[in-house]
Design an enzyme around this catalytic site. Structure first.
Site, PDB file in Angstrom:
ATOM      1  N   GLY A 151       0.823  -1.203   0.000  1.00 28.72           N
ATOM      2  CA  GLY A 151       0.000   0.000   0.000  1.00 28.72           C
ATOM      3  C   GLY A 151       0.856   1.250   0.000  1.00 28.72           C
ATOM      4  O   GLY A 151       2.070   1.200   0.191  1.00 28.72           O
ATOM      5  N   CYS A 152       0.227   2.387  -0.210  1.00 30.22           N
ATOM      6  CA  CYS A 152       0.976   3.640  -0.311  1.00 30.22           C
ATOM      7  C   CYS A 152       1.602   4.042   1.026  1.00 30.22           C
ATOM      8  O   CYS A 152       2.749   4.471   1.063  1.00 30.22           O
ATOM      9  CB  CYS A 152       0.093   4.757  -0.865  1.00 30.22           C
ATOM     10  SG  CYS A 152      -1.437   5.026   0.023  1.00 30.22           S
TER      11      CYS A 152
END
Length: 182
Positions: A151-152
């Site tokens: 994920g970011c």
């Protein structure tokens, strides 16, 4: 070099459409199939007019046999838990899976259940998963059949802290996690 045939599952969502755009612009990849449960039967360029002239694929349902016939690689751009049923089926059919959801990021099924409030239905695959952060795991990912896209927030934290760990500025032994802070 032979072109890699790609299927994007969940092609009309934010991540899916970006994967379609990147695949269409890649010289060694071919967007062979795109799926979407709600838009099946509709052309991708009818949903996203910016693809007019670049892609005339009709969206289909994400059926494992059809994906395996059309593609070598499947990007699963679906919400967490949605790839749990599809990933094992695609792997059994020889398709390499890049899961953009959170379903294969955590190698411990109990931690997955704690975070997502649902049991992991294919925990036997967790040990085979490569964390898809190319800055750190490119050689492993190149050989993997199941890649979990980070994920970011984890990517930004991991990449930001990696140099400090690598050069001994911080150590895992010095990290304190306050479980009460949430």
């Amino acid at each position: 070099m032979e072109r890699i045939r790609v299927c994007v599952v969940g092609a009309t969502g934010f991540a899916g459409i970006e994967v379609c755009r990147l695949v269409l612009g890649h010289p060694n990849m071919e967007l062979a199939m795109a799926t979407d449960r709600k838009e099946a039967g509709t052309r991708l360029d009818a949903v996203y007019p910016s693809f007019a002239g670049a892609c005339d694929l009709e969206l289909s349902l994400p059926e494992p046999d059809a994906i395996a016939q059309a593609a070598d690689v499947a990007f699963l751009a679906v919400p967490h838990t949605a790839s749990l049923a599809l990933t094992p089926e695609l792997l059994r059919r020889g398709v390499t899976v890049l899961d953009l959801s959170a379903d294969y990021r955590l190698h411990d099924p109990q931690v997955y259940e704690q975070w997502y409030n649902t049991p992991h239905t294919s925990p036997e695959l967790l040990s085979q998963t490569v964390y898809g952060l190319p800055e750190l795991y490119a050689s492993e990912a190149a050989k993997a059949r199941l890649i979990a896209n980070p994920g970011c927030y984890p990517s930004s934290a991991i990449l930001g802290l990696y140099a400090a760990f690598k050069h001994g500025l911080i150590s895992p032994d010095n990290i304190v996690i306050d479980s009460k802070s949430g």
